[in-house]
Motif scaffolding. Structure first.
Motif, short mmCIF file in Angstrom:
data_model
loop_
_atom_site.label_atom_id
_atom_site.label_comp_id
_atom_site.label_asym_id
_atom_site.label_seq_id
_atom_site.Cartn_x
_atom_site.Cartn_y
_atom_site.Cartn_z
N ASP A 186 3.94 -8.23 -3.48
CA ASP A 186 3.36 -7.66 -4.64
C ASP A 186 1.79 -7.43 -4.97
O ASP A 186 1.76 -6.40 -5.54
CB ASP A 186 3.78 -8.77 -5.68
CG ASP A 186 5.42 -8.80 -6.11
OD1 ASP A 186 6.08 -8.01 -5.54
OD2 ASP A 186 5.92 -9.76 -6.77
N ASP A 213 1.63 -4.12 -3.37
CA ASP A 213 2.51 -3.16 -4.02
C ASP A 213 1.57 -2.70 -5.47
O ASP A 213 1.73 -1.49 -5.66
CB ASP A 213 3.91 -3.92 -4.43
CG ASP A 213 4.68 -2.70 -5.32
OD1 ASP A 213 4.82 -1.79 -4.96
OD2 ASP A 213 5.28 -3.29 -6.42
N LEU A 214 1.06 -3.47 -6.17
CA LEU A 214 0.19 -3.35 -7.17
C LEU A 214 -0.84 -2.46 -6.85
O LEU A 214 -1.28 -1.58 -7.80
CB LEU A 214 -0.27 -4.84 -7.83
CG LEU A 214 0.63 -5.36 -8.67
CD1 LEU A 214 0.09 -6.93 -9.16
CD2 LEU A 214 1.17 -4.86 -10.03
N ALA A 215 -1.21 -2.62 -5.73
CA ALA A 215 -2.65 -1.81 -5.17
C ALA A 215 -2.27 -0.57 -4.70
O ALA A 215 -3.08 0.52 -4.86
CB ALA A 215 -3.36 -2.71 -4.14
N LEU A 216 -0.95 -0.25 -4.53
CA LEU A 216 -0.59 1.11 -3.83
C LEU A 216 -1.18 2.40 -4.79
O LEU A 216 -0.99 2.11 -6.16
CB LEU A 216 0.85 1.42 -3.69
CG LEU A 216 1.35 0.69 -2.48
CD1 LEU A 216 2.91 0.99 -2.51
CD2 LEU A 216 0.64 1.15 -1.45
N LYS A 251 0.54 6.21 -10.20
CA LYS A 251 0.33 6.24 -11.59
C LYS A 251 -0.09 4.85 -12.17
O LYS A 251 0.60 3.80 -11.76
CB LYS A 251 1.45 6.87 -12.47
CG LYS A 251 1.68 8.35 -11.99
CD LYS A 251 2.70 8.90 -13.12
CE LYS A 251 2.79 10.30 -12.92
NZ LYS A 251 4.11 10.86 -13.38
N ARG A 252 -0.97 4.68 -12.95
CA ARG A 252 -1.56 3.47 -13.40
C ARG A 252 -1.23 3.07 -14.77
O ARG A 252 -1.65 2.23 -15.32
CB ARG A 252 -2.95 3.51 -13.29
CG ARG A 252 -3.40 3.45 -11.74
CD ARG A 252 -2.96 2.26 -11.07
NE ARG A 252 -3.92 1.76 -9.74
CZ ARG A 252 -3.06 1.76 -8.75
NH1 ARG A 252 -1.98 1.88 -8.59
NH2 ARG A 252 -4.08 1.55 -7.56
N ASP A 267 7.92 1.20 0.24
CA ASP A 267 8.14 -0.17 1.12
C ASP A 267 7.57 0.16 2.69
O ASP A 267 6.77 -0.66 3.16
CB ASP A 267 9.55 -0.66 1.41
CG ASP A 267 10.05 -1.11 0.10
OD1 ASP A 267 9.15 -1.14 -0.82
OD2 ASP A 267 11.29 -1.61 0.08
N MET A 270 -5.35 -4.76 0.21
CA MET A 270 -5.10 -4.08 -1.21
C MET A 270 -5.81 -2.80 -1.10
O MET A 270 -5.55 -1.87 -1.89
CB MET A 270 -5.49 -5.04 -2.36
CG MET A 270 -4.36 -6.13 -2.40
SD MET A 270 -5.03 -7.79 -3.32
CE MET A 270 -4.96 -6.92 -4.85
N LEU A 271 -7.33 -2.73 -0.77
CA LEU A 271 -8.20 -1.65 -1.03
C LEU A 271 -7.74 -0.47 0.00
O LEU A 271 -7.65 0.57 -0.42
CB LEU A 271 -9.67 -2.07 -0.21
CG LEU A 271 -10.43 -3.04 -1.40
CD1 LEU A 271 -11.68 -3.27 -0.57
CD2 LEU A 271 -10.60 -2.60 -2.61
N GLN A 318 -4.92 1.30 -2.13
CA GLN A 318 -5.69 2.22 -3.00
C GLN A 318 -6.05 3.39 -2.46
O GLN A 318 -6.08 4.44 -3.25
CB GLN A 318 -6.78 1.43 -3.45
CG GLN A 318 -6.67 1.05 -4.83
CD GLN A 318 -8.21 0.43 -5.02
OE1 GLN A 318 -8.65 -0.65 -4.71
NE2 GLN A 318 -8.86 0.80 -6.20
#
Lengths: 380, 251, 531
Positions: free
Chosen positions: B106, B109-112, B115-116, B130, B165-166, B169
């Motif tokens: 997760d 997933d949040l960092a992908l 749209k924010r 995935d 996570m970076l 992004q």
């Protein structure tokens, strides 16, 4: 995400809750209306009203849990949204009295006649229509929450500062609604209701219907909350709760998320208040008291915050205890409530549900640890 | 300073940036240029202004004066953190910051990139990205722990998860604050390798104390002192600079 | 002109005094109010100060007609009988049963006339203060009959202040005369404008509509001047009241500035510490009343250290028992201490009952004094000074003592402080005890102006938090400035919006202010502040 497995299971929780609530919505009215008063299964009308009240509190608690448990916003002002919803409903009920008031004025409520008001103030217009009042039940708390939230979240007021601001907000409203010239009945509030949607508010059938409405509203609120917290939005909320600036640096506009959930939560609290008022028959400025808001927070803490179901359990349990204690030993109740605050924060930080799930998560983690060593299959 | 090059083709362009807190000048007329695809190490004693510089670039703090441009034309001083992040600037904190009550999966997933907005999140359909998450998990060596809560990872694993996570992004510029603090030697070497790999496709700015690590990175070094650039060049060049020696040893 | 008046008064006075006033007084004994009023006018025109006791008796319902000889006498009740004195000479005339007398009744109109007469007659009292009061009375009554007396008095008056009052009274009477010449009207307006105040305003306001343009203009100008002066006086009064309210808020907030501002602990039971201080005062006074009534004037001074010890002790117990387990979890601290406040309130309610306790004011707290137009009670003044003293003492303690140094060290860098051998747990407990003890001191002061009930503290908790946040958390000067300015703003808003609405506006104002400056008035900024 790896939702393939989780999705049906989580849905089951939401649906199960909905089913139980619906079951109650049918069962209790049946036991009240159709079972003979001699039967041990008969539920007397005052108990129906009492249980309806608990369900309204549960919906309020649910709304607190949504912002506190999932987004870390400890609102000490949710009682204000609850009360505003209640006042909107109360205004509708006052307008339904019509010429049957003590002074017999065709449109003016008694207290306005008493204060020599020549006509209805503009903000009372439209409240004779149920649909308008119902809209205001959502709109007024939502707008207030939107305004306060927009200001506070934009300037990054967080933590206890936000808590104290929300408390000041409800305190200011408390003072305002005590004033006679606000036009909301001063410290007597609104009461002596007669009809709701054409049905007498005292009738057993109406009480049962209101109970059923509360149960359904709670179920809908619960399903809405489940939907929110299980979506990606819910995961962003938890991310904000745990590491706000990390979330910001990932590109999420934290203030928008907070605002959306705060306003949603305030609307839920408004609905809870609107259902509460016809069942208790009065709304007065005391509902704005900061103590009420903070009491709602402790229901959530007792049940277990960030679990949704915990807030419902907590609200019902604590209020049931309150009913028992204030009848039997009134002077003990505040000791008990105060002690509850201290005990829960010190010894039960995750609440009743936390105790329960804590046990199961530990078991699942052990299982997960053994599963993840096996090769990964895609598209779960 | 020598004449400033045209900001047009730079990735990050800082010119004459100053900021002070309660009379303390944290940055003093700082100028710095990062070219696209460049990796730069920034060193300097405590209080030299390294973290403040990162705060300014990522929009957490506003400069009192000076220019900060991204991609040669976007003025970062007028934007908030979220806006800067979506432009393509990723930041790794000094202290590893991950979402501890979310799983590793997760977190990524949040960092992908995507749209924010809150409504986009509410109606987001899981499962579309995935493959991308799996490949990042592979890169940061956390495939086996993807269902574990991030809070239960080791310190080094949290650092990697944050780097992962970076990556998710997909930033054009990566700001990394002390990535190897608290890591074992093996982890440090591995992290250096990871960063070099990342730097092949984007610009990276690394702030670090650990000289072995900086040597491992083998890139141009900028020395900050009292809020402005003291010296820059290869590590050997700046280590030989008498002013740098003075600053490090004279303390 | 003046010479003429002087001559006139010289003529009038001895003439009047020469007459026998006895028959004039007896003329009061009639049932006809108009006749009574005529008799009163005749009496007043004598200008003889000897009739003052008779007029006072008439006003006070002690002037009688003796039925046996129709003589008017002053009677004072003496058991079943009434003792009589002669209205002029004051000689005692024995006592008679009430049945022998008939009370000379007065109505409101007559009562007003008596007031005017008394005002005119006392214009020549040997006491300057009495003369001045008399002149003021004439000014208000504007009784034309008093004019000759007034002018006579004016001619003899030596005291400059009294003279001014007399001139103002004379101008007031003159202005009432519609046939007065423009010149005199203008000079009278100037004289009255000089006096100022509401009474002058009431006189001048009608003249702004005068048909004579010069008079109307002068009156309008004078009204504007007086209005201005009045506005300033009102503002000054509001500011002083505001500072008084501010000092109360300061006292309530200053302990919180230590526990919340310095330590960062959210103590929602802070108000209950104040309440404990107030109840300590009550207990001390109760014991003093029972055992040593002579010490009553000292009761507050005795209560101060005790309140500090009681509230501070309870504070230390709270810190050791609850708060230390919750450091770093502010929201939980907030909830736990709220629970604690409920317990403390209920405990006090069980012990002392839910009603307000009677806490008395020692003599030195009672009474008031006048500064210009503004009245200040001694109680408010002492509370203001006490607030400043507590603030200064706290400042000294934090800045100049080893304990203060340790407190600041622990709050700035706990682990470093511990490494340097400071017993952080002990410092935490003492700091919290200090903040709570100060709240106890505040309770002693508040017991003098507020109801001492179990709910006393609740009224202050939100205000206190607002002030500490408004001033800037961790900044004691901010708390001082915040408390005083909020007090003043509150009082300045009150006349415009009413007390409750004013308070609501202040609350809303602070909420908005915190949006603009989340860290308060005197905030420290920088990157270290975030965590």
């Amino acid at each position: 995400m790896q939702g393939g497995i989780l999705l049906p299971r989580l849905d089951r929780a939401g649906l199960a809750f909905g089913a139980v609530a619906l079951g109650l919505a049918i069962l209790i009215p049946v036991l009240n209306l159709l079972v003979s008063t001699d039967s041990p299964f008969h539920v007397p009308p005052h108990v129906v009203a009492l249980m309806g009240k608990y369900l309204c509190y549960a919906l309020l608690a649910l709304s607190v849990d949504l912002v506190w448990g999932y987004c870390g916003i400890l609102s000490l002002g949710h009682g204000a949204f609850f009360a505003l919803g209640g006042y909107a409903m109360g205004m509708y009920l006052m307008r339904q009295i019509g010429p049957r008031g003590m002074y017999g004025h065709p449109t003016l409520p008694d207290f306005m006649v008493f204060l020599n008001w020549p006509e209805l103030p503009w903000y009372w217009l439209g409240f004779d229509q149920f649909w308008f009042a119902a809209l205001m039940v959502l709109l007024v708390p939502g707008l207030l929450a939107g305004l306060l939230g927009w200001l506070a979240f934009r300037s990054r007021v967080t933590g206890v500062y936000l808590s104290i601001i929300t408390q000041a907000m409800t305190f200011a409203l408390l003072l305002a609604f005590f004033r006679n010239d606000m036009g909301f009945g001063g410290n007597n509030g609104l009461t002596d209701f007669k009809d709701i949607l054409g049905a007498s508010i005292q009738a057993d059938g109406t009480r049962s219907a209101l109970f059923a409405a509360s149960a359904i509203a709670l179920a809908l609120g619960f399903i809405l909350c489940r939907w929110i917290v299980r979506s990606k939005l819910g995961r962003v909320l938890i991310a904000i709760r745990d590491a706000e600036s990390r979330t910001r640096f990932l590109g999420y506009r934290v203030e928008q998320y907070k605002l959306l959930v705060f306003v949603t939560s305030a609307c839920m609290a408004g609905v809870a208040g609107a259902l509460y008022v016809p069942q208790v028959g009065i709304i007065n400025p005391g509902e704005f008291s900061p103590a009420n808001s903070i009491e709602a927070v402790i229901w959530v803490a007792v049940g277990g915050r960030g679990t949704l179901i915990g807030s419902v359990i907590g609200a019902v349990l604590v209020n049931f205890g309150k009913t028992l204690l204030t009848n039997a030993l009134p002077e003990v109740w505040l000791f008990a409530l105060g002690g509850l605050f201290i005990a829960v924060t010190l010894f039960l930080p995750r609440g009743i549900v936390g105790l329960w799930t804590g046990y199961w998560t530990r078991r699942r983690e052990k299982q997960a640890a053994s599963i993840t060593t096996q090769p990964v299959t895609e598209g779960q | 300073m020598s004449t400033r090059p045209d900001p047009q083709h730079t990735q990050l362009y800082l010119d004459g940036v100053s900021v002070s807190f309660d009379g303390f000048r944290a940055l003093n007329n700082l100028s710095l240029i990062i070219m696209p695809g460049e990796m730069r190490a920034i060193i300097g004693p405590n209080g030299a202004g390294k973290t403040t510089m990162m705060d300014l670039i990522t929009g957490k703090t506003r400069p009192d004066k000076g220019t900060i441009l991204f991609d040669g034309d976007t003025d970062l001083t007028q934007m908030d953190e979220a806006g800067i992040a979506t432009l393509g600037i990723g930041r790794k904190f000094q202290k590893p910051t991950v979402f501890e009550s979310h799983t590793v999966w997760d977190n990524l997933d949040l960092a992908l990139a995507g749209k924010r907005g809150p409504f986009a999140s509410l109606f987001h359909r899981d499962g579309a990205d995935d493959d991308r998450i799996l490949s990042i998990l592979d890169t940061i060596r956390l495939s086996a722990r993807r269902h574990v809560l991030a809070g239960s990872l080791s310190h080094g694993q949290k650092q990697w998860l944050e780097i992962g996570m970076l990556l998710a992004q997909e930033p054009k510029l990566l700001l990394v604050d002390e990535p190897v603090a608290g890591m074992t030697d093996a982890e440090t070497a591995e992290t250096a390798r990871l960063l070099r790999e990342i730097a092949q496709t984007r610009s990276v700015v690394v702030v670090e104390h650990d000289m072995t690590f900086v040597r491992d990175l083998d890139v141009k070094v900028t020395v900050l002192h009292e809020g402005s650039v003291l010296s820059d060049g290869s590590l050997d060049h700046v280590s030989a600079d008498p002013r740098v020696i003075e600053v490090y040893l004279g303390r | 002109m003046r010479m003429l008046l002087l001559l006139l008064s010289l003529l009038v006075t001895p003439l009047a005094w020469g007459q026998a006033t006895g028959p004039l007084i007896d003329a009061l004994a009639t049932d006809d109010y108009a006749a009574k009023e005529q008799a009163l006018t005749a009496l007043t025109e004598t200008g003889d100060p000897a009739i003052v006791p008779a007029l006072k008796a008439l006003e006070g319902g002690q002037l009688y007609r003796r039925l046996t000889d129709d003589k008017v006498v002053i009677g004072r009740e003496n058991g079943d009988n009434i003792s009589l004195t002669d209205p002029l000479s004051g000689d005692t005339l024995g006592s008679v049963p009430a049945g022998d007398l008939e009370l000379i009744r007065v109505n409101n109109r007559l009562r007003r006339a008596i007031g005017a007469s008394l005002g005119a007659l006392t214009l020549r009292s040997p006491d300057a203060a009495v003369r001045r009061t008399a002149a003021e009375a004439v000014f208000v009554n504007r009784d034309a009959a008093a004019l000759p007396l007034l002018e006579a008095a004016l001619a003899e008056e030596q005291d400059a202040k009294v003279k001014r009052s007399l001139q103002q009274a004379r101008a007031a009477i003159l202005l009432a005369d519609a046939n007065l010449g423009t010149e005199e009207k203008l000079s009278s307006i100037a004289t009255i404008a000089d006096k100022g105040g509401q009474a002058a305003l009431a006189l001048l306001n009608p003249l702004t509509g005068s048909t004579e343009p010069a008079v109307a203009k002068a009156a309008t100008e004078a009204v504007r001047l007086i209005d201005n002066k009045l506005a300033w006086a009102a503002a000054a009064q509001n500011i002083i009241y505001g500072m008084s309210l501010g000092s109360v808020l300061l006292l309530a907030a200053i302990g919180l500035a230590v526990t919340f501002g310095v330590m960062g602990v959210i103590n929602m039971a802070h108000g209950e510490m104040v309440m404990l201080g107030a109840y300590t005062t009550y207990v001390v006074q109760d014991l003093i009343r029972a055992h040593a009534p002579g010490l009553f004037d000292w009761s507050l001074l005795i209560a101060l250290p005790l309140a500090f010890i009681v509230a501070g002790g309870v504070g230390i117990l709270i810190e050791r028992g609850i708060i230390r387990f919750l450091y770093g979890r502010p929201l939980e601290t907030l909830l736990a201490t709220w629970g604690l406040s409920l317990v403390l309130q209920q405990a006090v309610r069980s012990l002392f009952g839910p009603t307000n306790m009677e806490v008395g004011n020692p003599d030195w707290m009672a009474g008031a004094f006048q500064v210009g137009e503004v009245t200040i009670t001694y109680g408010r003044m002492w509370i203001f000074l006490f607030g400043l003293i507590v603030f200064a003492a706290l400042m000294l303690l934090l800045r100049r003592t080893p304990l203060g140094l340790q407190m600041r060290a622990v709050t700035q860098n706990r682990s470093m402080a511990r490494a340097m051998g400071i017993r952080t747990a002990r410092v935490d407990a003492l700091t919290f005890g200090l903040g709570s003890g100060i709240a106890g001191l505040a309770g002693v002061a508040l017991s003098q102006i507020d109801n001492v009930s179990p709910n006393l503290g609740q009224g202050y908790i939100i205000d206190s938090f607002m002030i500490v946040i408004f001033g800037g958390v961790g900044n004691l000067w901010g708390t001082l400035v915040g408390a005083l300015s909020l007090g003043i703003v509150n009082k300045l808003l009150e006349p415009l919006a009413g007390a409750v609405l004013g308070k609501i506006l202040v609350l809303v104002g602070i909420i908005l202010f915190i949006q603009a400056r989340p860290r308060g008035l005197f905030a420290l900024k920088g990157r270290a502040i975030e965590h």
